[in-house]
Write a protein that holds these residues in place. Structure first.
Motif, PDB file in Angstrom:
ATOM      1  N   LYS A  58       0.888  -1.245   0.096  1.00 57.21           N
ATOM      2  CA  LYS A  58      -0.160  -0.052   0.090  1.00 57.21           C
ATOM      3  C   LYS A  58       0.951   1.272  -0.204  1.00 57.21           C
ATOM      4  CE  LYS A  58      -1.966  -0.818   3.715  1.00 57.21           C
ATOM      5  NZ  LYS A  58      -3.272  -0.723   4.921  1.00 57.21           N
ATOM      6  N   THR A  59       0.257   2.399  -0.571  1.00 54.08           N
ATOM      7  CA  THR A  59       1.100   3.624  -0.380  1.00 54.08           C
ATOM      8  C   THR A  59       0.613   4.475   0.870  1.00 54.08           C
ATOM      9  OG1 THR A  59       1.407   3.517  -3.017  1.00 54.08           O
ATOM     10  CG2 THR A  59       1.497   5.699  -1.551  1.00 54.08           C
ATOM     11  N   VAL A  60       1.313   4.610   1.466  1.00 50.29           N
ATOM     12  CA  VAL A  60       0.748   5.479   2.775  1.00 50.29           C
ATOM     13  C   VAL A  60       1.638   6.570   2.989  1.00 50.29           C
ATOM     14  CG1 VAL A  60       0.067   3.188   3.831  1.00 50.29           C
ATOM     15  CG2 VAL A  60       2.348   4.283   4.335  1.00 50.29           C
ATOM     16  N   ASP A  61       1.130   7.597   4.078  1.00 46.24           N
ATOM     17  CA  ASP A  61       2.035   8.629   4.454  1.00 46.24           C
ATOM     18  C   ASP A  61       3.033   8.177   5.527  1.00 46.24           C
ATOM     19  OD1 ASP A  61       2.818  11.067   5.731  1.00 46.24           O
ATOM     20  OD2 ASP A  61       0.846  12.129   5.915  1.00 46.24           O
ATOM     21  N   ALA A  62       4.147   8.152   5.224  1.00 49.71           N
ATOM     22  CA  ALA A  62       5.225   7.626   6.049  1.00 49.71           C
ATOM     23  C   ALA A  62       5.442   8.353   7.139  1.00 49.71           C
ATOM     24  CB  ALA A  62       6.526   7.310   5.190  1.00 49.71           C
ATOM     25  N   GLN A  63       5.393   9.866   6.727  1.00 51.29           N
ATOM     26  CA  GLN A  63       5.517  10.820   8.104  1.00 51.29           C
ATOM     27  C   GLN A  63       4.391  10.602   9.090  1.00 51.29           C
ATOM     28  OE1 GLN A  63       5.653  14.555   6.866  1.00 51.29           O
ATOM     29  NE2 GLN A  63       6.629  15.512   9.028  1.00 51.29           N
ATOM     30  N   ALA A  64       3.306  10.227   8.916  1.00 52.16           N
ATOM     31  CA  ALA A  64       2.165   9.920   9.734  1.00 52.16           C
ATOM     32  C   ALA A  64       2.207   8.561  10.475  1.00 52.16           C
ATOM     33  CB  ALA A  64       0.650  10.229   8.908  1.00 52.16           C
ATOM     34  N   ALA A  65       2.820   7.772   9.604  1.00 48.83           N
ATOM     35  CA  ALA A  65       2.903   6.366  10.159  1.00 48.83           C
ATOM     36  C   ALA A  65       4.016   6.127  11.301  1.00 48.83           C
ATOM     37  CB  ALA A  65       3.160   5.590   9.260  1.00 48.83           C
ATOM     38  N   THR A  66       5.190   7.152  11.100  1.00 51.71           N
ATOM     39  CA  THR A  66       6.115   7.146  12.165  1.00 51.71           C
ATOM     40  C   THR A  66       6.055   8.457  13.254  1.00 51.71           C
ATOM     41  OG1 THR A  66       7.496   8.560  10.398  1.00 51.71           O
ATOM     42  CG2 THR A  66       7.467   5.948  10.780  1.00 51.71           C
ATOM     43  N   ALA A  67       4.769   9.281  13.213  1.00 49.65           N
ATOM     44  CA  ALA A  67       4.682  10.322  13.982  1.00 49.65           C
ATOM     45  C   ALA A  67       4.777  10.080  15.486  1.00 49.65           C
ATOM     46  CB  ALA A  67       3.189  10.838  13.925  1.00 49.65           C
ATOM     47  N   TRP A  68       4.669   8.779  15.956  1.00 47.12           N
ATOM     48  CA  TRP A  68       4.737   8.642  17.202  1.00 47.12           C
ATOM     49  C   TRP A  68       6.073   8.714  17.714  1.00 47.12           C
ATOM     50  CZ3 TRP A  68       8.707   5.173  18.489  1.00 47.12           C
ATOM     51  CH2 TRP A  68       9.209   4.246  17.142  1.00 47.12           C
ATOM     52  N   THR A  69       7.113   8.907  16.793  1.00 48.35           N
ATOM     53  CA  THR A  69       8.580   9.058  17.333  1.00 48.35           C
ATOM     54  C   THR A  69       8.599  10.508  17.916  1.00 48.35           C
ATOM     55  OG1 THR A  69       9.264   9.799  15.174  1.00 48.35           O
ATOM     56  CG2 THR A  69       9.438   7.366  15.578  1.00 48.35           C
ATOM     57  N   ASP A  70       7.596  11.290  17.538  1.00 47.27           N
ATOM     58  CA  ASP A  70       7.547  12.886  17.964  1.00 47.27           C
ATOM     59  C   ASP A  70       6.571  13.018  19.030  1.00 47.27           C
ATOM     60  OD1 ASP A  70       9.504  13.653  16.094  1.00 47.27           O
ATOM     61  OD2 ASP A  70       8.250  14.009  14.419  1.00 47.27           O
ATOM     62  N   GLY A  71       5.929  11.804  19.491  1.00 47.84           N
ATOM     63  CA  GLY A  71       5.015  11.870  20.564  1.00 47.84           C
ATOM     64  C   GLY A  71       3.355  12.247  20.229  1.00 47.84           C
ATOM     65  N   ARG A  72       3.284  11.877  18.783  1.00 48.12           N
ATOM     66  CA  ARG A  72       2.063  12.190  18.175  1.00 48.12           C
ATOM     67  C   ARG A  72       1.421  10.664  17.839  1.00 48.12           C
ATOM     68  NH1 ARG A  72       2.406  14.876  13.955  1.00 48.12           N
ATOM     69  NH2 ARG A  72       4.357  14.490  13.474  1.00 48.12           N
ATOM     70  N   LEU A  73       0.277  10.759  17.584  1.00 50.28           N
ATOM     71  CA  LEU A  73      -0.663   9.763  16.920  1.00 50.28           C
ATOM     72  C   LEU A  73      -1.469  10.489  15.827  1.00 50.28           C
ATOM     73  CD1 LEU A  73      -1.600   7.205  19.621  1.00 50.28           C
ATOM     74  CD2 LEU A  73       0.263   7.143  17.925  1.00 50.28           C
ATOM     75  N   SER A  74      -1.180  10.252  14.614  1.00 51.06           N
ATOM     76  CA  SER A  74      -2.012  10.887  13.608  1.00 51.06           C
ATOM     77  C   SER A  74      -3.123   9.877  13.018  1.00 51.06           C
ATOM     78  CB  SER A  74      -1.048  11.483  12.385  1.00 51.06           C
ATOM     79  OG  SER A  74      -1.793  12.080  11.524  1.00 51.06           O
ATOM     80  N   PHE A  75      -4.120  10.444  12.801  1.00 51.02           N
ATOM     81  CA  PHE A  75      -5.436   9.518  12.338  1.00 51.02           C
ATOM     82  C   PHE A  75      -6.068  10.376  11.337  1.00 51.02           C
ATOM     83  CE2 PHE A  75      -5.016   8.191  16.910  1.00 51.02           C
ATOM     84  CZ  PHE A  75      -4.572   7.044  16.775  1.00 51.02           C
ATOM     85  N   ASP A  76      -6.387   9.531  10.103  1.00 50.53           N
ATOM     86  CA  ASP A  76      -7.233  10.177   8.954  1.00 50.53           C
ATOM     87  C   ASP A  76      -8.426   9.187   8.722  1.00 50.53           C
ATOM     88  OD1 ASP A  76      -8.310  11.397   6.672  1.00 50.53           O
ATOM     89  OD2 ASP A  76      -6.494  10.489   5.568  1.00 50.53           O
ATOM     90  N   ASN A  77      -9.546   9.718   9.262  1.00 47.29           N
ATOM     91  CA  ASN A  77     -10.763   8.849   9.141  1.00 47.29           C
ATOM     92  C   ASN A  77     -10.754   7.513   9.570  1.00 47.29           C
ATOM     93  OD1 ASN A  77     -13.748   8.782   8.543  1.00 47.29           O
ATOM     94  ND2 ASN A  77     -13.276   7.998   6.663  1.00 47.29           N
ATOM     95  N   ALA A  78      -9.957   7.441  10.828  1.00 47.43           N
ATOM     96  CA  ALA A  78      -9.843   5.978  11.266  1.00 47.43           C
ATOM     97  C   ALA A  78     -11.028   5.470  12.351  1.00 47.43           C
ATOM     98  CB  ALA A  78      -8.690   5.914  12.294  1.00 47.43           C
ATOM     99  N   PRO A  79     -11.469   4.386  12.234  1.00 51.10           N
ATOM    100  CA  PRO A  79     -12.513   3.751  13.042  1.00 51.10           C
ATOM    101  C   PRO A  79     -12.151   3.997  14.598  1.00 51.10           C
ATOM    102  CG  PRO A  79     -12.044   2.187  11.378  1.00 51.10           C
ATOM    103  CD  PRO A  79     -11.002   3.252  11.215  1.00 51.10           C
ATOM    104  N   LEU A  80     -12.870   4.611  15.358  1.00 52.11           N
ATOM    105  CA  LEU A  80     -12.683   4.675  16.772  1.00 52.11           C
ATOM    106  C   LEU A  80     -12.173   3.319  17.387  1.00 52.11           C
ATOM    107  CD1 LEU A  80     -12.953   6.675  19.152  1.00 52.11           C
ATOM    108  CD2 LEU A  80     -15.131   6.084  19.349  1.00 52.11           C
TER     109      LEU A  80
END
Length: 333
Positions: A247-269
């Motif tokens: 799959k093609t993904v946003d690699a920056q969003a997938a590794t946002a946890w390294t900066d202390g963040r979790l990024s979600f895009d229309n993710a099921p709760l």
């Protein structure tokens, strides 16, 4: 304090762990490392036993050479020491072990403290508790950032660099070295690189690999089904299933946890809560219609659990209640 009880049986798991420790000291090939991974993941008690062996070995490394004496069994080579002139040691049925709470587990301390045979470095184990992250620098110059609740084993020798990701998630930034491929074993998958940056997630029996720089190969431990990934590509696999599709993904969003963040895009709760539960002490789940809600946004991991739940309440039509050992999110009327 060192005790020496008579006829103490050696825990078979500790003996197996000592065998593995000895095999990994020399020129262990990839097949040995994969077999070790399978043994390690077959039973949580195997991990505990290997920890005991490694901790003991580190303790022995700190013992001054002039104070060491040969004991009964050499766990480095799994052979008894050759007979020495003069008085012989006590009967082999008597095993040295540390006293205290770890007495039974530490029976494997029947080692030879002199004349060690292992020439390779001792594999290192790194782990992070839930809610914490950590970045480590490896001996080859590579760096690894460990996510919450992650555990991995690293062995770097003259001709190979091998990592076993037992559980959790880690971002690898690998120093390029064509003469020493860098491998990461996670579940049934093996990731092979020369020099690149990539994220490996091994949670809930699923393995997901995301590439942020360079190129990696992902395939089964048997070497079959290899798939090449380039930056921005991701592949997942579950036990007994072939990896894929890519799959093609946003690699920056997938590794946002390294900066202390979790990024979600229309993710099921439920997916959002499952991810958050890896970082906070109390698990979180949905109830009823709340499972159909979706969330888009960024959540800060530095916030405590109460603040994170408050942020979700401000963005979604939900109520939060503590039920037993978890927080339950339900949809408002």
């Amino acid at each position: 304090m060192v005790n020496r009880p008579p006829d103490l049986p050696l825990d078979p798991r500790l003996e197996q762990a000592a065998d593995w420790h000895a095999r990994l000291q020399g020129d262990a090939d990839q097949a040995v490392w994969l077999a070790f991974t399978e043994w390690l993941e077959a039973d949580p008690r195997h991990r505990d036993a290997y920890d005991v062996v490694e901790r003991t070995w580190r303790q022995l490394d700190r013992v001054p050479a002039e104070t060491t004496t040969a004991t009964v069994i050499d766990l480095t080579t799994r052979r008894r020491p050759a007979p020495q002139p003069g008085p012989q040691p006590a009967s082999p049925s008597r095993r040295w072990f540390l006293g205290g709470a770890a007495a039974a587990a530490a029976a494997m301390l029947a080692v030879t403290l002199t004349g060690r045979q292992g020439s390779g470095p001792t594999p290192e184990i790194f782990e992070t508790p839930k809610g914490q992250r950590r970045t480590i620098q490896l001996a080859d110059g590579s760096s690894v950032t460990l996510n919450s609740g992650t555990r991995l084993t690293v062995a770097i020798t003259e001709d190979r660099r091998a990592v076993v990701l037992e559980q959790g998630e880690a971002l690898f930034d690998v120093t390029k070295d064509p003469s020493r491929p860098f491998t990461v074993a996670a579940g049934e998958q093996l990731v092979t690189v020369v020099g690149t940056a990539f994220n490996v997630r091994h949670l809930d029996q699923a393995v997901t690999v995301t590439v942020t720089r360079g190129r990696v190969e992902v395939g089964g431990r048997d070497g079959r089904g290899k798939v090449g990934l380039t930056p921005g590509q991701q592949i997942s696999a579950r036990p007994g299933q072939a990896a894929g599709p890519v799959k093609t993904v946003d690699a920056q969003a997938a590794t946002a946890w390294t900066d202390g963040r979790l990024s979600f895009d229309n993710a099921p709760l439920p997916q959002v809560l499952a991810e958050l539960s890896h970082h906070y002490p109390v698990s979180m789940r949905t109830d009823g219609a709340a499972a159909a809600l979706h969330f888009s946004g960024v959540l800060r991991l530095e916030a405590d659990q109460g603040q994170t739940l408050a942020a979700l309440r401000g963005l979604l039509p939900i109520a939060v209640a503590r039920q037993g050992d978890s927080f339950v999110l339900s949809k408002l009327p």
